[in-house]
Design a protein around this motif. Sequence first.
Motif, mmCIF file in Angstrom:
data_model
loop_
_atom_site.group_PDB
_atom_site.id
_atom_site.type_symbol
_atom_site.label_atom_id
_atom_site.label_comp_id
_atom_site.label_asym_id
_atom_site.label_seq_id
_atom_site.Cartn_x
_atom_site.Cartn_y
_atom_site.Cartn_z
ATOM 1 N N ILE A 1 37.926 18.374 5.293
ATOM 2 C CA ILE A 1 38.399 19.607 5.578
ATOM 3 C C ILE A 1 36.880 20.086 6.663
ATOM 4 N N LEU A 2 37.587 20.343 7.996
ATOM 5 C CA LEU A 2 36.537 20.653 9.087
ATOM 6 C C LEU A 2 36.918 21.981 9.652
ATOM 7 N N PHE A 3 36.144 22.987 9.240
ATOM 8 C CA PHE A 3 36.059 24.152 10.105
ATOM 9 C C PHE A 3 34.902 24.935 9.685
ATOM 10 N N ASP A 4 34.353 26.144 10.392
ATOM 11 C CA ASP A 4 33.305 27.025 10.040
ATOM 12 C C ASP A 4 33.717 27.912 8.865
ATOM 13 N N PRO A 5 33.045 27.968 7.698
ATOM 14 C CA PRO A 5 33.198 28.597 6.547
ATOM 15 C C PRO A 5 33.035 30.149 6.862
ATOM 16 N N PHE A 6 32.201 30.490 7.583
ATOM 17 C CA PHE A 6 31.999 31.742 7.959
ATOM 18 C C PHE A 6 32.777 32.630 8.868
ATOM 19 N N PHE A 7 33.885 31.812 9.303
ATOM 20 C CA PHE A 7 34.977 32.717 9.988
ATOM 21 C C PHE A 7 36.162 32.770 9.153
ATOM 22 N N THR A 8 36.836 33.711 9.597
ATOM 23 C CA THR A 8 38.132 33.924 8.862
ATOM 24 C C THR A 8 39.388 33.208 9.441
ATOM 25 N N PRO A 9 40.535 32.757 8.779
ATOM 26 C CA PRO A 9 41.509 31.959 9.412
ATOM 27 C C PRO A 9 42.042 32.555 10.643
ATOM 28 N N ILE A 10 42.107 33.636 10.878
ATOM 29 C CA ILE A 10 42.657 34.378 12.147
ATOM 30 C C ILE A 10 41.558 33.866 13.199
ATOM 31 N N GLU A 11 40.238 34.028 12.915
ATOM 32 C CA GLU A 11 39.162 33.928 13.925
ATOM 33 C C GLU A 11 39.259 32.219 14.185
ATOM 34 N N THR A 12 39.443 31.484 13.101
ATOM 35 C CA THR A 12 39.441 29.856 13.115
ATOM 36 C C THR A 12 40.508 29.321 14.181
ATOM 37 N N LEU A 13 41.670 30.123 14.097
ATOM 38 C CA LEU A 13 42.780 29.773 15.087
ATOM 39 C C LEU A 13 42.742 30.396 16.279
ATOM 40 N N GLU A 14 42.139 31.395 16.580
ATOM 41 C CA GLU A 14 41.870 31.988 17.908
ATOM 42 C C GLU A 14 41.041 31.045 18.574
ATOM 43 N N ILE A 15 39.794 31.074 17.727
ATOM 44 C CA ILE A 15 38.669 30.163 18.600
ATOM 45 C C ILE A 15 39.336 28.644 18.944
ATOM 46 N N GLN A 16 39.994 28.011 18.160
ATOM 47 C CA GLN A 16 40.806 26.801 18.417
ATOM 48 C C GLN A 16 41.818 26.913 19.845
ATOM 49 N N ALA A 17 42.496 28.002 19.605
ATOM 50 C CA ALA A 17 43.361 28.212 20.703
ATOM 51 C C ALA A 17 42.665 28.291 22.105
ATOM 52 N N GLY A 18 41.514 28.990 21.936
ATOM 53 C CA GLY A 18 40.757 29.156 23.362
ATOM 54 C C GLY A 18 40.156 27.845 23.693
ATOM 55 N N LEU A 19 39.480 26.999 22.718
ATOM 56 C CA LEU A 19 39.138 25.664 23.110
ATOM 57 C C LEU A 19 40.110 24.729 23.921
ATOM 58 N N TYR A 20 41.411 24.899 23.538
ATOM 59 C CA TYR A 20 42.622 24.451 24.206
ATOM 60 C C TYR A 20 43.212 25.202 25.443
ATOM 61 N N GLY A 21 42.300 26.118 25.708
ATOM 62 C CA GLY A 21 42.856 26.987 27.117
ATOM 63 C C GLY A 21 44.285 27.683 26.850
ATOM 64 N N VAL A 22 44.586 28.064 25.454
ATOM 65 C CA VAL A 22 45.784 28.721 25.261
ATOM 66 C C VAL A 22 45.561 30.430 25.687
ATOM 67 N N PRO A 23 46.280 30.798 26.699
ATOM 68 C CA PRO A 23 45.890 32.233 27.190
ATOM 69 C C PRO A 23 46.217 33.308 25.935
ATOM 70 N N LYS A 24 45.616 34.146 25.873
ATOM 71 C CA LYS A 24 45.627 35.151 24.658
ATOM 72 C C LYS A 24 47.103 35.649 24.598
ATOM 73 N N GLY A 25 47.668 35.909 25.472
ATOM 74 C CA GLY A 25 49.040 36.340 25.451
ATOM 75 C C GLY A 25 50.238 35.203 24.756
#
Length: 307
Positions: free
Chosen positions: A88-112
């Motif tokens: 299980i690999l993710f930052d324990p201090f981020f919320t689930p929504i933050e975890t997914l938003e950061i991961q999407a940003g790393l893959y270059g997925v536009p916010k919209g």
Amino acid sequence: MTEAAIRIQNLCKTYQGGKRALDGVSFDVPRGQIFGLLGPNGAGKSTLINILAGLVNKTKGSAEIWGFDIDAQPRNAKASIGIVNQEILFDPFFTPIETLEIQAGLYGVPKGQRRSMELLRAVHLEDKAKAYARTLSGGMKRRLMVAKAMVHSPPVLVLDEPTAGVDIELRQQLWAYVRQLNDAGVTVVLTTHYLEEAEELCDRIAIINHGRLIANEPTRELVGKAQEKVVAVTVDRDVATLPVNACFGKIVLKGARTLEITYAKDRVNAGEVLAAVQHDGFGIVDVSTKEPDLEDVFLSLTRASNA
């Protein structure tokens, strides 16, 4: 499209010190299927997955994901696959929504175009969207890992032991979501030690042992290869001495009056087994049979390749 979702050809990996984890493995994962990759601990499954993820360098051979070579087109190959690791690999201090938003940003997925809440809803974590990830249960963390792997909408999803330590209800929820993804066109590669899950879920199964591919067939055909069957025979009196006959592969006494007899279905049939029991003077009260399953085939093949 008929091109394979994953194509692996003569893949080899030798670690420093001479440990050979993969030894000339070749197989295709057909598009649109749920594909099982099975093997004992240390067989080479995780090494193969880590090569596809770009975390381990192969020694020899080639691998393509959705038609992209992992060496020649690494960015496209990585964009085509989502991987849920055993750990299980993710930052324990981020919320689930933050975890997914950061991961999407790393893959270059536009916010919209991000689907963070949709993914959390799909894995039954919508109500935990703003809780710290460290407060989630083990099963919730596993489901968050699946959502994290899907943020960039990859056509291929690899699940490496996704239900380890997860209770039955959560396992069923996870498999329901995996089936939804597969119905929507996502190719799924699954490794698991729960062989009954693999038998139920997978369209095709490959088995690796000692770094070599020892089987790769449609699930039903693979299960059909099992040569051993078991018949439970309840007799009319207590068994003092087990009957002996050449047609018995193995015989075990279950309780005072039930004989569990294993036989090779390619050599004898159930009628011959029952006749042998009667020949020893027993009257037969009840009979039940156990059909071979994936576990029987898996043990037979891995034992044969260990010899």
